[in-house]
Design an enzyme around this catalytic site. Sequence first.
Site, short mmCIF file in Angstrom:
data_model
loop_
_atom_site.label_atom_id
_atom_site.label_comp_id
_atom_site.label_asym_id
_atom_site.label_seq_id
_atom_site.Cartn_x
_atom_site.Cartn_y
_atom_site.Cartn_z
CE LYS A 121 15.47 -16.88 -47.94
NZ LYS A 121 16.15 -15.61 -48.23
CG ASP A 139 18.07 -20.72 -48.62
OD1 ASP A 139 18.67 -21.74 -49.00
OD2 ASP A 139 18.35 -20.15 -47.56
#
Length: 218
Positions: A121, A139
């Site tokens: 991420k 996320d």
Amino acid sequence: MRRTERYRLFIDYFSEHQPVAETELTYENPYQLLVAVILSAQCTDKRVNLTTPALFDRFPTPYDLANSHFEELQPFLRSISYPNNKTRHLLGMAKMLTEEFGGEVPEDAALLQKLPGVGRKTANVIASVIYNQPKMAVDTHVFRVSKRLGLVDQKLKTPLEVEKQLMRHIPETYVAVAHHWLILHGRYTCLARRPKCEVCPLTHFCRYYEKHGAGGII
DNA sequence: ATCCCGAGGG
DNA sequence: CCCTCTGGAT
């Protein structure tokens, strides 16, 4: 409704009402954004932004960070989540950045992920925001919102699966801004606990709304 | 009680 | 796949 139609409605709405969307983390260079994103894990951007000014003042470059140590750095991170882990992450990241990457934040997502504290991420955020690559950082907001809207299968279990489906449908030129649209929608409207369906402009194609109706609780 | 722009380790 | 880290906000 077909999935491609949901994407079209999603992109059309935000293109019209929120054509510009960027990160709310404050930073002045790639190093600062990298630090801020590492610190943002399970923590609000607002709190990260309260933490970073003193941090960047004391450690303006990765070399300053690499020359520090746990006992000196940890107090700077006391008021954010996981201060001990993040202290270790920042020190390890700075050490690798200075020793293996000449103090420069690498462009390649695979190289970025070699840095301590940098997972998929975070690597995708840096590649997208700093280097303008079409990377979708998944996320908690992107994961939840894209499933609720029906942009991806509701049954997907990992962020990587969601990332792949989103990337399959979103045109490259929209990936970066679509990422922030999903974040903003998740943070201010499609809240995790009690989504504000009563003020949401996307309910006409939302699968979650279709299933639960107004005020539906998860 | 549950979540916040997760990562690392088992 | 699971668990742990772990402060602050709601």
